[in-house]
Motif scaffolding. Structure first.
Motif, PDB file in Angstrom:
ATOM      1  N   LEU A  30       0.826  -1.208   0.000  1.00 58.27           N
ATOM      2  CA  LEU A  30       0.000   0.000   0.000  1.00 58.27           C
ATOM      3  C   LEU A  30       0.864   1.263   0.000  1.00 58.27           C
ATOM      4  O   LEU A  30       0.531   2.254  -0.656  1.00 58.27           O
ATOM      5  CB  LEU A  30      -0.932  -0.008   1.205  1.00 58.27           C
ATOM      6  CG  LEU A  30      -2.028  -1.085   1.174  1.00 58.27           C
ATOM      7  CD1 LEU A  30      -2.761  -1.106   2.503  1.00 58.27           C
ATOM      8  CD2 LEU A  30      -2.994  -0.859   0.033  1.00 58.27           C
ATOM      9  N   ASN A  31       1.959   1.242   0.716  1.00 60.20           N
ATOM     10  CA  ASN A  31       2.856   2.392   0.703  1.00 60.20           C
ATOM     11  C   ASN A  31       3.464   2.601  -0.677  1.00 60.20           C
ATOM     12  O   ASN A  31       3.605   3.729  -1.140  1.00 60.20           O
ATOM     13  CB  ASN A  31       3.962   2.210   1.750  1.00 60.20           C
ATOM     14  CG  ASN A  31       3.525   2.655   3.135  1.00 60.20           C
ATOM     15  OD1 ASN A  31       3.000   3.751   3.298  1.00 60.20           O
ATOM     16  ND2 ASN A  31       3.704   1.798   4.120  1.00 60.20           N
ATOM     17  N   ILE A  32       3.849   1.499  -1.336  1.00 61.66           N
ATOM     18  CA  ILE A  32       4.386   1.605  -2.692  1.00 61.66           C
ATOM     19  C   ILE A  32       3.320   2.159  -3.632  1.00 61.66           C
ATOM     20  O   ILE A  32       3.577   3.049  -4.446  1.00 61.66           O
ATOM     21  CB  ILE A  32       4.890   0.236  -3.176  1.00 61.66           C
ATOM     22  CG1 ILE A  32       6.094  -0.216  -2.345  1.00 61.66           C
ATOM     23  CG2 ILE A  32       5.266   0.292  -4.654  1.00 61.66           C
ATOM     24  CD1 ILE A  32       6.543  -1.639  -2.645  1.00 61.66           C
ATOM     25  N   LEU A  33       2.112   1.619  -3.516  1.00 62.86           N
ATOM     26  CA  LEU A  33       1.013   2.086  -4.379  1.00 62.86           C
ATOM     27  C   LEU A  33       0.797   3.588  -4.190  1.00 62.86           C
ATOM     28  O   LEU A  33       0.691   4.338  -5.166  1.00 62.86           O
ATOM     29  CB  LEU A  33      -0.259   1.301  -4.033  1.00 62.86           C
ATOM     30  CG  LEU A  33      -1.474   1.468  -4.953  1.00 62.86           C
ATOM     31  CD1 LEU A  33      -2.425   0.281  -4.785  1.00 62.86           C
ATOM     32  CD2 LEU A  33      -2.239   2.763  -4.693  1.00 62.86           C
ATOM     33  N   TRP A  34       0.750   4.035  -2.932  1.00 65.70           N
ATOM     34  CA  TRP A  34       0.485   5.447  -2.656  1.00 65.70           C
ATOM     35  C   TRP A  34       1.593   6.325  -3.219  1.00 65.70           C
ATOM     36  O   TRP A  34       1.340   7.363  -3.828  1.00 65.70           O
ATOM     37  CB  TRP A  34       0.355   5.634  -1.151  1.00 65.70           C
ATOM     38  CG  TRP A  34      -0.420   6.850  -0.749  1.00 65.70           C
ATOM     39  CD1 TRP A  34       0.081   7.988  -0.210  1.00 65.70           C
ATOM     40  CD2 TRP A  34      -1.827   7.045  -0.848  1.00 65.70           C
ATOM     41  NE1 TRP A  34      -0.928   8.892   0.034  1.00 65.70           N
ATOM     42  CE2 TRP A  34      -2.115   8.337  -0.348  1.00 65.70           C
ATOM     43  CE3 TRP A  34      -2.878   6.258  -1.312  1.00 65.70           C
ATOM     44  CZ2 TRP A  34      -3.401   8.845  -0.300  1.00 65.70           C
ATOM     45  CZ3 TRP A  34      -4.161   6.764  -1.261  1.00 65.70           C
ATOM     46  CH2 TRP A  34      -4.412   8.042  -0.765  1.00 65.70           C
ATOM     47  N   ARG A  35       2.837   5.876  -3.036  1.00 63.68           N
ATOM     48  CA  ARG A  35       3.976   6.672  -3.493  1.00 63.68           C
ATOM     49  C   ARG A  35       4.053   6.730  -5.014  1.00 63.68           C
ATOM     50  O   ARG A  35       4.306   7.777  -5.602  1.00 63.68           O
ATOM     51  CB  ARG A  35       5.270   6.061  -2.926  1.00 63.68           C
ATOM     52  CG  ARG A  35       6.524   6.848  -3.268  1.00 63.68           C
ATOM     53  CD  ARG A  35       7.762   6.230  -2.642  1.00 63.68           C
ATOM     54  NE  ARG A  35       8.073   4.917  -3.197  1.00 63.68           N
ATOM     55  CZ  ARG A  35       7.994   3.780  -2.525  1.00 63.68           C
ATOM     56  NH1 ARG A  35       7.594   3.778  -1.265  1.00 63.68           N
ATOM     57  NH2 ARG A  35       8.312   2.639  -3.099  1.00 63.68           N
ATOM     58  N   GLU A  36       3.826   5.587  -5.681  1.00 59.55           N
ATOM     59  CA  GLU A  36       3.981   5.518  -7.129  1.00 59.55           C
ATOM     60  C   GLU A  36       2.857   6.209  -7.882  1.00 59.55           C
ATOM     61  O   GLU A  36       2.972   6.441  -9.085  1.00 59.55           O
ATOM     62  CB  GLU A  36       4.070   4.050  -7.568  1.00 59.55           C
ATOM     63  CG  GLU A  36       5.343   3.331  -7.134  1.00 59.55           C
ATOM     64  CD  GLU A  36       6.580   3.910  -7.785  1.00 59.55           C
ATOM     65  OE1 GLU A  36       6.523   4.236  -8.993  1.00 59.55           O
ATOM     66  OE2 GLU A  36       7.608   4.061  -7.085  1.00 59.55           O
ATOM     67  N   THR A  37       1.757   6.500  -7.195  1.00 56.55           N
ATOM     68  CA  THR A  37       0.600   7.097  -7.893  1.00 56.55           C
ATOM     69  C   THR A  37       0.304   8.517  -7.427  1.00 56.55           C
ATOM     70  O   THR A  37      -0.766   9.053  -7.717  1.00 56.55           O
ATOM     71  CB  THR A  37      -0.654   6.225  -7.685  1.00 56.55           C
ATOM     72  OG1 THR A  37      -0.955   6.144  -6.275  1.00 56.55           O
ATOM     73  CG2 THR A  37      -0.441   4.823  -8.226  1.00 56.55           C
ATOM     74  N   GLN A  38       1.237   9.150  -6.731  1.00 53.01           N
ATOM     75  CA  GLN A  38       0.978  10.496  -6.194  1.00 53.01           C
ATOM     76  C   GLN A  38       0.603  11.490  -7.279  1.00 53.01           C
ATOM     77  O   GLN A  38      -0.240  12.367  -7.056  1.00 53.01           O
ATOM     78  CB  GLN A  38       2.209  10.997  -5.438  1.00 53.01           C
ATOM     79  CG  GLN A  38       2.365  10.393  -4.057  1.00 53.01           C
ATOM     80  CD  GLN A  38       3.400  11.128  -3.227  1.00 53.01           C
ATOM     81  OE1 GLN A  38       3.614  12.328  -3.412  1.00 53.01           O
ATOM     82  NE2 GLN A  38       4.031  10.424  -2.312  1.00 53.01           N
ATOM     83  N   SER A  39       1.198  11.374  -8.440  1.00 47.04           N
ATOM     84  CA  SER A  39       0.928  12.350  -9.501  1.00 47.04           C
ATOM     85  C   SER A  39      -0.097  11.852 -10.516  1.00 47.04           C
ATOM     86  O   SER A  39      -0.308  12.499 -11.545  1.00 47.04           O
ATOM     87  CB  SER A  39       2.238  12.684 -10.228  1.00 47.04           C
ATOM     88  OG  SER A  39       2.782  11.515 -10.828  1.00 47.04           O
ATOM     89  N   ASP A  40      -0.725  10.728 -10.243  1.00 44.20           N
ATOM     90  CA  ASP A  40      -1.651  10.146 -11.215  1.00 44.20           C
ATOM     91  C   ASP A  40      -2.867   9.582 -10.485  1.00 44.20           C
ATOM     92  O   ASP A  40      -2.928   8.388 -10.178  1.00 44.20           O
ATOM     93  CB  ASP A  40      -0.947   9.042 -12.017  1.00 44.20           C
ATOM     94  CG  ASP A  40      -1.746   8.594 -13.230  1.00 44.20           C
ATOM     95  OD1 ASP A  40      -2.968   8.803 -13.234  1.00 44.20           O
ATOM     96  OD2 ASP A  40      -1.139   8.011 -14.157  1.00 44.20           O
ATOM     97  N   PRO A  41      -3.855  10.407 -10.173  1.00 43.72           N
ATOM     98  CA  PRO A  41      -5.036   9.949  -9.433  1.00 43.72           C
ATOM     99  C   PRO A  41      -5.788   8.822 -10.143  1.00 43.72           C
ATOM    100  O   PRO A  41      -6.343   7.929  -9.478  1.00 43.72           O
ATOM    101  CB  PRO A  41      -5.901  11.205  -9.326  1.00 43.72           C
ATOM    102  CG  PRO A  41      -4.947  12.346  -9.495  1.00 43.72           C
ATOM    103  CD  PRO A  41      -3.902  11.858 -10.442  1.00 43.72           C
ATOM    104  N   ASP A  42      -5.820   8.859 -11.481  1.00 42.31           N
ATOM    105  CA  ASP A  42      -6.535   7.807 -12.196  1.00 42.31           C
ATOM    106  C   ASP A  42      -5.832   6.463 -12.037  1.00 42.31           C
ATOM    107  O   ASP A  42      -6.481   5.427 -11.825  1.00 42.31           O
ATOM    108  CB  ASP A  42      -6.634   8.158 -13.685  1.00 42.31           C
ATOM    109  CG  ASP A  42      -7.407   7.100 -14.461  1.00 42.31           C
ATOM    110  OD1 ASP A  42      -8.610   6.915 -14.176  1.00 42.31           O
ATOM    111  OD2 ASP A  42      -6.795   6.432 -15.341  1.00 42.31           O
ATOM    112  N   LEU A  43      -4.499   6.453 -12.111  1.00 45.68           N
ATOM    113  CA  LEU A  43      -3.756   5.216 -11.888  1.00 45.68           C
ATOM    114  C   LEU A  43      -3.989   4.704 -10.482  1.00 45.68           C
ATOM    115  O   LEU A  43      -4.153   3.498 -10.269  1.00 45.68           O
ATOM    116  CB  LEU A  43      -2.265   5.456 -12.129  1.00 45.68           C
ATOM    117  CG  LEU A  43      -1.334   4.260 -11.873  1.00 45.68           C
ATOM    118  CD1 LEU A  43      -1.662   3.099 -12.803  1.00 45.68           C
ATOM    119  CD2 LEU A  43       0.134   4.666 -12.023  1.00 45.68           C
TER     120      LEU A  43
END
Length: 362
Positions: A30-43
């Motif tokens: 979940l931390n990876i998901l949150w970090r990797e998608t900070q600039s892409d709300p749709d992703l």
């Protein structure tokens, strides 16, 4: 701004229908998901949708279980083919993750393909180590698990090792004569791994080793976190893509099978983890010609039997350059897991390997 997932997102990800299904360790994912998608709300939205879909999907039934031919401690030798006049063929998986990657489903099974092709095929299941196994290193998995089981066969087998199982197969071949040995994506020259990956693995082990020594185990979650760290973006993108996969499709079944396999598995013994991280990844004992099992130096170039190294130029886990230098080498471009279970695995790996085994008496 705090980049950690909120309790609401954690609750969403954990779900209720099938809480046992999920990436391990889930908080790190979940931390990876949150970090990797900070600039892409749709992703981010699609990745959470894919995660929830993965957790709640109905799993296909497991293929019929093969028969147990022999055992040594928790390890078992599972039989798939019918005995014939040829050499038995033993498939040796990695110690990391379950052996089911070689028998993933009825339609994605290297072992069932080999049995259908007429090979007397067997799969090693390393099982779950017990408290007394803490000091069982890589050499002990060969001498106290693998070789005793092979002694139960009527004739010496051909060895086929996948990933770390290939490294162990070469170790076994240094101790006993076998008709032929093949490795698939096996690590041997650890200095050929990218420096950032080696640094990442070294840091991971420094942090985990004291706890692992105290408990006697290297939990699967530690190994999984290393795999994710090598390519965090891909880790998240594949879940986002899964959100759009048709329910009940072959693509859905394949994703579920592979991810359940990747998120499962018994721990390594502490000694095997120490051997892997300190002696292989850090010291490159295999690549430097320094790995010994007892008094025997493990030197693949000294093997007199036919040997084959199969590597992939697009393998992110074990680079092609890290493979052993054997008498024959075959290269293609498939992922580390895709080469054994992907849509092109039958054409690129299963069938050519079957022909090679047949040409050497398998």
């Amino acid at each position: 701004m705090d980049s950690s997932p909120t309790p609401a997102h954690i609750a969403l990800a954990q779900g209720h229908a099938a809480p046992q299904h999920g990436p391990r360790p889930l908080p790190l994912f979940l931390n990876i998901l949150w970090r990797e998608t900070q600039s892409d709300p749709d992703l981010r939205r699609r990745a959470f949708a894919g995660l929830r879909k993965y957790q709640e999907a109905i799993r296909p039934p497991a293929p019929p279980q093969p028969r147990c031919i022999a055992s040594a401690g928790p390890a078992r030798l599972l039989g798939y083919g019918a005995a014939n006049d040829g050499f038995p063929v033993i498939f040796i998986p990695s110690l990391i993750n379950p052996p089911q990657v070689l028998d993933l489903s009825e339609s994605r099974s290297l072992l069932r393909h080999m049995a259908a092709a007429g090979h007397d095929a067997y799969l090693v299941d390393w099982g779950t180590p017990g408290p007394a196994d803490a000091m069982l290193g890589l050499d002990g998995h060969i001498t106290r698990r693998l070789l005793p089981m092979l002694s139960a066969l009527p004739r010496p087998p051909i060895l086929v090792g996948y990933c770390l199982g290939g490294t162990l197969a070469l170790g076994a071949a240094a101790l006993r004569d076998f008709p032929a040995v093949a490795t698939i994506a096996a690590p041997w020259h650890f200095d050929a791994f990218p420096t950032p990956d080696l640094d990442l693995i070294a840091g991971l082990w420094r942090g985990a080793a004291p706890m692992c020594e105290r408990t006697g185990y290297v939990p699967m979650e530690i190994l999984q976190s290393g795999f994710w760290a090598m390519d965090p973006a891909r880790t998240i993108v594949k879940y986002a893509a899964f959100a759009d996969v048709d329910p009940g499709s072959d693509a859905e079944r394949a994703f579920l099978s592979v991810e359940d396999w990747a998120n499962g598995g018994a721990p390594l013994t502490f000694a095997a983890g120490r051997d892997l991280f300190d002696r292989l990844y850090a010291a490159n004992m295999t690549g430097n010609g320094e790995w010994r099992i007892g008094d025997t130096l493990v030197d693949p170039s000294s093997l007199t039997c036919p040997t084959l190294s199969i590597v992939s130029t697009s393998d992110r886990i074990v680079p092609a350059a890290a493979g052993p230098h054997l008498r024959e080498e075959r290269r293609f471009s498939l992922g580390h897991v895709g080469m054994v279970v992907g849509g092109r695995a039958r054409e690129m790996l299963w069938e050519p390997l079957s022909l090679w085994l047949s040409s050497h008496g398998g």
